[in-house]
Design an enzyme around this catalytic site. Structure first.
Site, PDB file in Angstrom:
ATOM      1  N   CYS A  42       0.841  -1.196   0.000  1.00  0.00           N
ATOM      2  CA  CYS A  42       0.000   0.000   0.000  1.00  0.00           C
ATOM      3  C   CYS A  42       0.880   1.253   0.000  1.00  0.00           C
ATOM      4  O   CYS A  42       1.976   1.262   0.565  1.00  0.00           O
ATOM      5  CB  CYS A  42      -0.919   0.013   1.220  1.00  0.00           C
ATOM      6  SG  CYS A  42      -2.079   1.410   1.211  1.00  0.00           S
ATOM      7  N   ASP A  44       0.371   3.770   1.686  1.00  0.00           N
ATOM      8  CA  ASP A  44       0.299   4.352   3.030  1.00  0.00           C
ATOM      9  C   ASP A  44       1.702   4.650   3.584  1.00  0.00           C
ATOM     10  O   ASP A  44       2.574   3.784   3.585  1.00  0.00           O
ATOM     11  CB  ASP A  44      -0.445   3.378   3.954  1.00  0.00           C
ATOM     12  CG  ASP A  44      -0.846   4.028   5.272  1.00  0.00           C
ATOM     13  OD1 ASP A  44       0.039   4.537   5.988  1.00  0.00           O
ATOM     14  OD2 ASP A  44      -2.049   4.019   5.588  1.00  0.00           O
ATOM     15  N   ARG A  46       2.777   4.820   6.407  1.00  0.00           N
ATOM     16  CA  ARG A  46       3.167   4.081   7.616  1.00  0.00           C
ATOM     17  C   ARG A  46       3.628   2.657   7.333  1.00  0.00           C
ATOM     18  O   ARG A  46       3.930   1.902   8.262  1.00  0.00           O
ATOM     19  CB  ARG A  46       1.988   4.057   8.596  1.00  0.00           C
ATOM     20  CG  ARG A  46       1.542   5.439   9.023  1.00  0.00           C
ATOM     21  CD  ARG A  46       0.173   5.411   9.656  1.00  0.00           C
ATOM     22  NE  ARG A  46      -0.864   5.021   8.694  1.00  0.00           N
ATOM     23  CZ  ARG A  46      -2.156   4.880   8.991  1.00  0.00           C
ATOM     24  NH1 ARG A  46      -2.575   5.063  10.224  1.00  0.00           N
ATOM     25  NH2 ARG A  46      -3.022   4.530   8.064  1.00  0.00           N
ATOM     26  N   HIS A  98      -2.393  -4.007   4.893  1.00  0.00           N
ATOM     27  CA  HIS A  98      -2.240  -3.625   6.302  1.00  0.00           C
ATOM     28  C   HIS A  98      -3.592  -3.314   6.918  1.00  0.00           C
ATOM     29  O   HIS A  98      -4.473  -2.750   6.254  1.00  0.00           O
ATOM     30  CB  HIS A  98      -1.303  -2.412   6.441  1.00  0.00           C
ATOM     31  CG  HIS A  98      -1.842  -1.148   5.848  1.00  0.00           C
ATOM     32  ND1 HIS A  98      -2.371  -0.129   6.615  1.00  0.00           N
ATOM     33  CD2 HIS A  98      -1.957  -0.739   4.559  1.00  0.00           C
ATOM     34  CE1 HIS A  98      -2.776   0.848   5.823  1.00  0.00           C
ATOM     35  NE2 HIS A  98      -2.531   0.506   4.569  1.00  0.00           N
TER      36      HIS A  98
HETATM   37 CO    CO Z   1      -3.513   1.244   2.910  1.00  0.00          CO
END
Ligand code: CO
Length: 213
Positions: A42, A44, A46, A98
């Site tokens: 992803c 993302d 994080r 995630h």
């Molecule tokens: Co994501």
């Protein structure tokens, strides 16, 4: 300090540290790459692929998009996959989702978010495939977590449906295709146990022979 300036400063310090540990670090890396792993994760911020897996530059080939999707009309993903499998000859392809994924969460709502709705619809299709299981989960967080897992599993299946993966299996019995989920809460990765190195789990109509010419 502005974020981008801090990044440039940090880069200089990182170079110093790398060279202190290994004076040949960049000289060696500049000669070429032989990563054993393709990572599909992803976007993302994080979930940084290298950092959470303790891997260094040169060790994993990375493709990231919103909600770690394998969409068969995505020329970017297909190009990365083809290059990783047929030129770099990676031994492993890992789809890593995630928990807490904003893309998956958005797909569970009826809200419009704009252009991204077209991307997220692929996740709604995963929901449709597993609607009985998902709708039976009363706790919303548990249902969200399960959709994250099922989405990863479906992306693994979407990978092994491709001629790229199936042709590679015929010629060298690799790569292994894995499905993982990362926890933002604990930092730990869970292996979903959906590792494939053959198309035997796919329905017959997804099986691909070599082209007859
Ligand atoms: Co994501």
């Amino acid at each position: 300090m502005e974020a981008y300036k801090a990044m440039l400063e940090a880069n200089k310090k990182w170079v110093e540290k790398c060279l202190k540990d290994d004076p040949e670090f960049f000289t060696n890396l500049s000669k070429g790459q032989q990563p054993q792993v393709l990572w599909i994760g992803c976007s993302d911020s994080r979930v940084p692929a290298n950092e959470i897996t303790g891997t260094r530059p040169g060790e994993i080939f990375v493709h990231r998009n919103i909600a770690n999707m394998v969409v068969h009309t995505d020329m970017n993903m297909l190009s990365v996959l083809d290059y990783a499998v047929n030129v770099l000859h990676v031994r492993h392809v890992i789809v890593c989702g995630h928990y807490g994924c904003g893309g998956v969460q958005a797909a569970m709502t009826s809200q419009q978010f704009g252009l991204i709705d077209n991307w997220l619809r692929n996740i709604k299709d995963v929901y449709r495939l597993h609607v009985d299981e998902l709708d039976a989960i009363e706790d919303e967080t548990a249902r969200f977590d399960r959709l994250v897992e099922l989405n990863v599993i479906e992306q693994v299946f979407d990978l092994i449906k491709t001629s790229i993966i199936q042709n590679a299996w015929k010629s060298r019995s690799e790569p292994f295709v894995h499905g993982w989920v990362y926890s933002l809460n604990t930092g730990l990765i869970k292996d979903l146990g959906v590792t494939f190195d053959s198309n035997s789990t796919l329905p017959h109509f997804y099986h691909m022979r070599h082209m007859p010419f």
